[in-house]
Design a protein around this motif. Sequence first.
Motif, PDB file in Angstrom:
ATOM      1  N   GLY A 286       0.808  -1.207   0.000  1.00  0.00           N
ATOM      2  CA  GLY A 286       0.000   0.000   0.000  1.00  0.00           C
ATOM      3  C   GLY A 286       0.845   1.262   0.000  1.00  0.00           C
ATOM      4  O   GLY A 286       2.078   1.224  -0.025  1.00  0.00           O
ATOM      5  N   LYS A 287       0.186   2.392   0.052  1.00  0.00           N
ATOM      6  CA  LYS A 287       0.864   3.690   0.033  1.00  0.00           C
ATOM      7  C   LYS A 287       1.514   3.951   1.386  1.00  0.00           C
ATOM      8  O   LYS A 287       0.915   3.725   2.429  1.00  0.00           O
ATOM      9  CB  LYS A 287      -0.161   4.778  -0.306  1.00  0.00           C
ATOM     10  CG  LYS A 287       0.432   6.117  -0.619  1.00  0.00           C
ATOM     11  CD  LYS A 287      -0.596   7.042  -1.271  1.00  0.00           C
ATOM     12  CE  LYS A 287      -1.791   7.276  -0.401  1.00  0.00           C
ATOM     13  NZ  LYS A 287      -2.686   8.309  -0.928  1.00  0.00           N
ATOM     14  N   ARG A 288       2.760   4.430   1.344  1.00  0.00           N
ATOM     15  CA  ARG A 288       3.498   4.660   2.575  1.00  0.00           C
ATOM     16  C   ARG A 288       3.568   6.151   2.922  1.00  0.00           C
ATOM     17  O   ARG A 288       3.412   7.023   2.059  1.00  0.00           O
ATOM     18  CB  ARG A 288       4.925   4.114   2.478  1.00  0.00           C
ATOM     19  CG  ARG A 288       5.059   2.736   1.866  1.00  0.00           C
ATOM     20  CD  ARG A 288       4.137   1.705   2.493  1.00  0.00           C
ATOM     21  NE  ARG A 288       4.481   1.357   3.854  1.00  0.00           N
ATOM     22  CZ  ARG A 288       3.818   0.488   4.600  1.00  0.00           C
ATOM     23  NH1 ARG A 288       2.736  -0.099   4.123  1.00  0.00           N
ATOM     24  NH2 ARG A 288       4.203   0.225   5.829  1.00  0.00           N
ATOM     25  N   CYS A 289       3.829   6.446   4.201  1.00  0.00           N
ATOM     26  CA  CYS A 289       3.939   7.814   4.683  1.00  0.00           C
ATOM     27  C   CYS A 289       5.167   8.492   4.075  1.00  0.00           C
ATOM     28  O   CYS A 289       6.249   7.893   3.995  1.00  0.00           O
ATOM     29  CB  CYS A 289       4.042   7.814   6.201  1.00  0.00           C
ATOM     30  SG  CYS A 289       4.187   9.472   6.935  1.00  0.00           S
ATOM     31  N   LEU A 290       4.996   9.737   3.611  1.00  0.00           N
ATOM     32  CA  LEU A 290       6.076  10.480   2.972  1.00  0.00           C
ATOM     33  C   LEU A 290       6.963  11.225   3.966  1.00  0.00           C
ATOM     34  O   LEU A 290       7.951  11.855   3.563  1.00  0.00           O
ATOM     35  CB  LEU A 290       5.502  11.485   1.961  1.00  0.00           C
ATOM     36  CG  LEU A 290       4.758  10.891   0.755  1.00  0.00           C
ATOM     37  CD1 LEU A 290       4.270  12.001  -0.169  1.00  0.00           C
ATOM     38  CD2 LEU A 290       5.638   9.913  -0.003  1.00  0.00           C
ATOM     39  N   PHE A 291       6.624  11.154   5.250  1.00  0.00           N
ATOM     40  CA  PHE A 291       7.450  11.826   6.253  1.00  0.00           C
ATOM     41  C   PHE A 291       8.809  11.130   6.319  1.00  0.00           C
ATOM     42  O   PHE A 291       8.912   9.906   6.229  1.00  0.00           O
ATOM     43  CB  PHE A 291       6.762  11.794   7.617  1.00  0.00           C
ATOM     44  CG  PHE A 291       7.344  12.750   8.606  1.00  0.00           C
ATOM     45  CD1 PHE A 291       6.933  14.069   8.637  1.00  0.00           C
ATOM     46  CD2 PHE A 291       8.326  12.327   9.502  1.00  0.00           C
ATOM     47  CE1 PHE A 291       7.471  14.952   9.558  1.00  0.00           C
ATOM     48  CE2 PHE A 291       8.873  13.206  10.417  1.00  0.00           C
ATOM     49  CZ  PHE A 291       8.444  14.531  10.447  1.00  0.00           C
ATOM     50  N   GLY A 307      -0.003   9.415  12.650  1.00  0.00           N
ATOM     51  CA  GLY A 307       0.881  10.136  13.549  1.00  0.00           C
ATOM     52  C   GLY A 307       1.446  11.420  12.954  1.00  0.00           C
ATOM     53  O   GLY A 307       1.801  12.349  13.679  1.00  0.00           O
ATOM     54  N   HIS A 308       1.515  11.484  11.615  1.00  0.00           N
ATOM     55  CA  HIS A 308       2.066  12.674  10.947  1.00  0.00           C
ATOM     56  C   HIS A 308       0.987  13.499  10.242  1.00  0.00           C
ATOM     57  O   HIS A 308       1.271  14.228   9.284  1.00  0.00           O
ATOM     58  CB  HIS A 308       3.153  12.258   9.956  1.00  0.00           C
ATOM     59  CG  HIS A 308       4.386  11.736  10.621  1.00  0.00           C
ATOM     60  ND1 HIS A 308       4.891  10.467  10.360  1.00  0.00           N
ATOM     61  CD2 HIS A 308       5.203  12.286  11.572  1.00  0.00           C
ATOM     62  CE1 HIS A 308       5.988  10.281  11.094  1.00  0.00           C
ATOM     63  NE2 HIS A 308       6.197  11.374  11.836  1.00  0.00           N
ATOM     64  N   GLY A 309      -0.234  13.350  10.704  1.00  0.00           N
ATOM     65  CA  GLY A 309      -1.306  14.208  10.194  1.00  0.00           C
ATOM     66  C   GLY A 309      -2.126  13.649   9.058  1.00  0.00           C
ATOM     67  O   GLY A 309      -2.975  14.355   8.498  1.00  0.00           O
ATOM     68  N   ARG A 321      -6.490  15.408  16.605  1.00  0.00           N
ATOM     69  CA  ARG A 321      -6.467  13.943  16.626  1.00  0.00           C
ATOM     70  C   ARG A 321      -7.163  13.348  15.398  1.00  0.00           C
ATOM     71  O   ARG A 321      -7.885  14.022  14.686  1.00  0.00           O
ATOM     72  CB  ARG A 321      -7.129  13.429  17.904  1.00  0.00           C
ATOM     73  CG  ARG A 321      -6.413  13.805  19.197  1.00  0.00           C
ATOM     74  CD  ARG A 321      -7.059  13.075  20.364  1.00  0.00           C
ATOM     75  NE  ARG A 321      -6.445  13.439  21.644  1.00  0.00           N
ATOM     76  CZ  ARG A 321      -6.901  14.385  22.455  1.00  0.00           C
ATOM     77  NH1 ARG A 321      -8.002  15.070  22.112  1.00  0.00           N
ATOM     78  NH2 ARG A 321      -6.287  14.650  23.581  1.00  0.00           N
ATOM     79  N   SER A 322      -6.962  12.069  15.231  1.00  0.00           N
ATOM     80  CA  SER A 322      -7.546  11.348  14.101  1.00  0.00           C
ATOM     81  C   SER A 322      -9.003  10.983  14.387  1.00  0.00           C
ATOM     82  O   SER A 322      -9.346  10.580  15.504  1.00  0.00           O
ATOM     83  CB  SER A 322      -6.741  10.074  13.834  1.00  0.00           C
ATOM     84  OG  SER A 322      -7.353   9.289  12.848  1.00  0.00           O
ATOM     85  N   ALA A 323      -9.840  11.121  13.357  1.00  0.00           N
ATOM     86  CA  ALA A 323     -11.243  10.699  13.483  1.00  0.00           C
ATOM     87  C   ALA A 323     -11.314   9.182  13.463  1.00  0.00           C
ATOM     88  O   ALA A 323     -10.556   8.515  12.756  1.00  0.00           O
ATOM     89  CB  ALA A 323     -12.068  11.293  12.348  1.00  0.00           C
TER      90      ALA A 323
END
Length: 395
Positions: A286-291, A307-309, A321-323
Motif C-alpha cells: 500500500g501507500k506509505r507515509c512520505l514523512f 501520527g504525521h497528520g 487527533r484522528s477521526a
Amino acid sequence: PDSDLHRILLEVCAAVSLPGNDKDFEAKFPIDIDIKRCQEPQPEEAKKVCQVADKPSKGVGESSDASCVDPVIELPTPDSSAKNPPPRCLHSGCLKAGARNTGYCIRHGGGVRCSVEECKRSALGSAKLCISHGGGKRCQVNDCLKSGLGSKGLCKAHGGGKRCQIKGCSKSARDETNCCIAHGGGKRCQHQECPKSAQGGTNFCKSHGGGKRCQFERCNLSALGATGYCVSHGGGKRCHFNGCGKSASGITTFCKSHGGGKRCQSADCSKSAQGKTGWCVGHGGGKRCLFEACTKSARGDTNFCIGHGGGKRCMFEGCVRSAQGATKSCKAHGGGKRCQKVECSRSALDSSGFCKVHGGGKRCKEDGCTRLVKGDKVICGIHAKNPILNTKLVH
C-alpha cells in the motif's frame, strides 16, 4: 480597326475548334461582318458556335446579311447511377448523416432501436437488439456472451479491438486514443490537476462526482456495477459467504475478510494485499507515509500516516487527533465505537464492544487476572515483571 476584328474572329474560331485554316476563314468570313453578339462572354464549359451567312460583304454603312445566332451550349449529361446524398442529422450542430425514416443520426435517436422494453439504444444486426441485450457480433470464445470487436471477432477481455501501444501492455485502447486508461487513454477528468479517467457520459472521475451516483437518499457516493447503489448501501457484487453482506473484492466472489481479493505474498500471511502492491500493510504494501524516515502506511487520500497528520481528522474545533471509524470525531469527542453498557459513553476497545472499565479490550491470560494487556503480549505488565506470580509458566 478591321485588323483588330480579324484577329478577334481568328481567336474565336480557334477557341471553338472550327475546321479550316486562316485562308479558308478569310474567304468565307469577310472582315466587315457583324460579330457583336459573338463577342459576348459565355460560360467556359459551353461551346460557342456562331453561324453566319456565306454572302459577299456589303458596302460601308449598309447592313450585312450575316447573322450570328445564340450560342449552342452543350451541358454534361448527368450520371443516372449517382446516388442522392443522405440528409444531415436534424439535431442542432450535428453534421452526421441522418436516417431517412427519422432524420436523426444513431447517436441522436435515429435508425432502428433496441426492441427490449424501455431500452433506447441502437439495434445491431437482424436481431434488432443493442449490444447490451445480445445484438451484433458476439465474442467467439466459448461461453463468452460479450460483444465481438474488430476483425478478430473477440471481446476486449479476450484480445479484441484496438490494444494499448505501451510496450508490455495488453489492455484495450480507449476511444480514439492509442492507450488504455492506466496509460492516459480515453476521456480524462476535467477537474484541475486530476489525471484520473472520466466516468461514463460525464466529464469527471468518481472522486469528483462523475459516473453513476448512489440512489440512496442524501448519498453522493458512486454506484457500482449495474446496481444503483454504492457499496455501503448494497451496491456492487456481494460476498458469497453464508450470512455475509459485505462487498466482494476484485474478481473473486468473497470479501477480504473471507479470503476474497488479492492476498499478501509474504510466506504464511493470509491478509489482503493493498493497492497495486502484492503485500499487506504490515509487510510494506500500500501507500506509505512520505514523512522522512517513516515507514508506516499512509491513510486515506493523504500521503501521511495518522501520527504525521494523515487520514481523516477530528472535526472538533482545535482538535488535531484522528477521526475514528466512520465517524467524524476522535474518541475523546465521541467518535468511534462506544461501549455497549447502558448509560456508558466511553469508547469501546477492539472488537469486544465494551470500554476497559466494563471488560473491553484484551485481558491478561493469568487465572483471576482482569488487567489489560498491551500490544501483542498475552499477560499484563505485573505478571511479566514477576514470573513467580505467573502460575502458567511455573506449572
